[in-house]
Each structure stands twice: as C-alpha cells, then as structure tokens.
Design an enzyme around this catalytic site. Structure first.
Site, PDB file in Angstrom:
ATOM      1  CB  SER A 296      -0.950   0.008   1.202  1.00 26.48           C
ATOM      2  OG  SER A 296      -2.039  -0.861   0.984  1.00 26.48           O
TER       3      SER A 296
ATOM      4  CE  LYS B 262      -4.477   1.563  -0.976  1.00 23.74           C
ATOM      5  NZ  LYS B 262      -3.926   0.351  -0.366  1.00 23.74           N
TER       6      LYS B 262
ATOM      7  CB  SER C  75      -4.519   2.106   3.733  1.00 22.88           C
ATOM      8  OG  SER C  75      -3.644   1.446   2.855  1.00 22.88           O
TER       9      SER C  75
END
Length: 390
Positions: free
Chosen positions: A57, A60, A120
């Site tokens: 993640s 991101k 997230s």
C-alpha cells in the site's frame, strides 16, 4: 566534462571520496531500510535501498501524488464528485483495507484522498483512479509518467493500490523516499491537509447504521515529535513496510522500512529508526535560502557566467557530538553550461565534505535567466576564443 569552481567566500574547496559518517550503527531485522536527512541530503542509513521490492500500500503515495499534481495545476477540483461503480465496489468492498464505500455513492475527490491516505482504502484508490483517468490502467500510466519526471528510476506501477500483481508493480526504498520528498516539498498545503490525520470517518455499519471511524495506521504519528506522514503497507509477499517522515527544529527526515515480519515489529522499528535519526545525528545550518554561493560558466549565452544560489536553506549533517573542523565546499556542474538557461533551473550541485570524510550533495539553481547569444554575440565570442580571451 565536470567543472568545479571554488567557493572562496565560504570555504576552501577540496575533493573527497564518499563515505558514511562514523555514527553509532543501526541494525534492523527489516530486509530494506533507508533514512535520509532532507535538510542536507545526507543518507544516514541505506540497507538494500536500491533493491526492487513490492511496495504494497505504499504505492498509494503515488496515487495521491498524481492527484496532488492535478489539483495543483487546476485540473482536478477537490470538490469534484466521483461515482463508485458497481463493478469497482464488488471487487474491492471486502478486499484488504477499505473506506466502506457504497454502490453508486457520490464521493468528492477530497474525501477519497482521505480514504486513500488515512484509511489506505483499496476501494477509495480505484474509485479515485477511475474518476481521474477513466480506467485504473490509464491511471497507472499517469503514475509511471510522474515517477519518471520525479526521477524514480527503478519504479513501475501497474495498479493504484499496490495490490499483488505477480511482480508488475515494483519500486525501491530510495524511490519511495524521492516520492515522499515530492509530496512534502512540491505540495506542502496538500501534504498537511491529507497526511498526518489521526483518523477519518466514512461509511455506516450494517444494522445500526453507526458511523465508521478508522485510525491512521502510521506507527510514528503522535509518538515521534513532529511526525506527520506518510504511508504503511502490508501484503504477505511484501511483509510489513512503512514510509514515514518527521520534522524537528527545522530538520526533516524521511525513512523507509520494508520486509518486516509483524505489525508490532513495524511499530517498534519505525519508532526506533526515526528516533535514532534525530538522536544519533545533528544538523548545522550552512547556507540560507537564495544565498549566492558562486557561479558557473555559460557557453553561447548573452552572459559568460550565471550566478548560482541555494533554492532552499541548506544544512550539513554530522554524527551527534562531532566537534571541531569545518566542512569543505565545492561547486560541481557539467560545463560549461549551454544557453538558454531558465531562472531557477537546477544546473549544479554544492558538494559538502565534512571533517570525517562524508560527502553530501545539495542542488544549486540559476539565480537569473541566460538567453542564447545573438548573431553578433556569437561572433564576438568566436573572436575571443580565437585570440584566447574566452
């Protein structure tokens, strides 16, 4: 070839070979670890910093950075409403971290960014990507184009979430630090608005319909003084990772950890590394922002030289407790520089050698524009060269 000019007004210039300062060692079970002091550019720790790895993640951060660039340019209003497509909801409503979006829900870019950064949310990331570029693949193309512009030489993005994709999405710790720096320095207002939020509320629980509030997973937020970003990541393949930043007394550090084997391990190592960065090292002011530090020769320009200035305040980083000795400075550039040169263009580096032999490199920019010389100017330059005056 590489040309250097002495900074006579500041320090005597000398050359030295690069080395890490003799600071207390930092051993970590993380497979990858990187720590850089943005005030000086000094790398305080580098463990497999250029080794390709899945970002999970932490990808991101790039999803957010693409949005930040479009917001800054006026192409993407924070108030723009995005629709949660049924197909997107079906794929992501229960896959990993989620913002708890609903089918056909209208959500602003501003709220989606909170969903991406603080929560997230995989659903938030894909909805934002589709809203910006039409499809997630088209958005990934924008991610890669931006990565190239930022100088992330060893990164490739194939989706907006960092979800495992058989190795298609890959980056390095050094590239993630470059990305973090871009968010911090290119978009300070947006960075402050979206990173460092302790929690965010979106969605309703089934049954009672209560609001759903989720905490930011940032392990140093509220623990390390000055911590204000950035992003955690975890998949079975990648392990537990974190790209974080904190600022104390005008000194900002960016750290990247990856490949840790537990949630709690990420918490302890993140706090330990950032505390070590501030405690085992010290920073001293060197050059104030916009201070002239020398000049560079220019070829075929309407001026023979261009003044060089520091684009931001520059400091030098030492191991804590260092006493005595002054850093030695020199300017390096590939030259002579060729006109035209835009004002503010990064055209040289300030090379700082500390008394212990550590080399730190900081950018220098042109203090003014230099246009190409006209016909008579080029003729005069040619005559000067012919008689040995240039």
């Amino acid at each position: 070839m590489n040309r250097t000019r002495t900074l006579a007004a500041l320090f005597l210039a000398t050359a030295a070979s690069a080395a890490f300062a003799a600071a207390p060692p930092f051993d970590t079970p993380a497979r990858v670890a990187y720590l850089v002091d943005l005030s000086s550019g000094a790398e305080l720790l580098a463990k497999d910093a250029d080794k390709p790895m899945p970002p999970a993640s932490m990808a991101k951060m790039m999803t957010s950075e693409v949005a930040f660039e479009l917001i800054k340019s006026g192409q993407l209003p924070l108030s723009k409403m995005c629709t949660v497509r049924p197909e997107t909801w079906k794929q992501w409503h229960s896959a990993g971290s989620t913002m708890f979006l609903s089918v056909n829900e209208q959500v602003s870019v501003e709220n989606l960014l909170h969903g991406v950064v603080t929560l997230s949310g995989n659903d938030a990331s894909v909805v934002l990507a589709e809203c910006i570029a039409g499809t997630e693949q088209a958005f990934a193309n924008q991610m890669n184009a931006l990565a190239k512009r930022l100088g992330m030489k060893n990164s490739r993005f194939c989706n907006a979430t960092g979800w495992p994709d058989e190795g298609c999405t890959s980056t390095t710790a050094r590239d993630l630090a470059i990305l973090a720096r871009a968010s911090i320095e290119r978009h300070p207002k947006l960075y402050k608005q979206f990173y460092g939020q302790p929690k965010f509320t979106w969605g309703k629980t089934l049954g009672s319909g209560s609001d759903i509030t989720q905490a930011n997973r940032n392990p140093i937020l509220g623990v390390v003084p000055g911590a204000d970003g950035l992003k955690t990541g975890h998949t079975e393949e990648a392990g537990y990772g974190f790209t974080g930043s904190a600022e104390q007394n005008g000194r900002r550090l960016v750290m990247v950890l990856a490949g840790l084997d537990s949630f709690n391990g990420r918490i302890s190592e993140s706090n330990r590394l950032m505390s070590w960065g501030f405690g085992a090292w010290q920073s001293r002011p060197l050059v104030a922002a916009n201070t002239p530090v020398g000049s560079a020769k220019v070829q075929l320009g309407d001026a023979a030289e261009v003044p060089l200035v520091a684009p931001r305040a520059i400091a030098v980083t030492y191991p804590a407790g260092t006493v005595g000795g002054e850093p030695k400075l020199r300017i390096a550039y590939n030259g002579p520089l060729k006109a035209p040169i835009a004002k503010g263009a990064e055209v040289a580096q300030l090379i700082v050698t500390t008394p212990d032999g550590t080399v730190q490199r900081m950018p220098l920019v042109a203090a003014e524009a230099v246009d190409e010389a006209g016909f008579f100017g080029r003729l005069w330059l040619g005559l000067k060269q012919l008689v040995g005056l240039a």
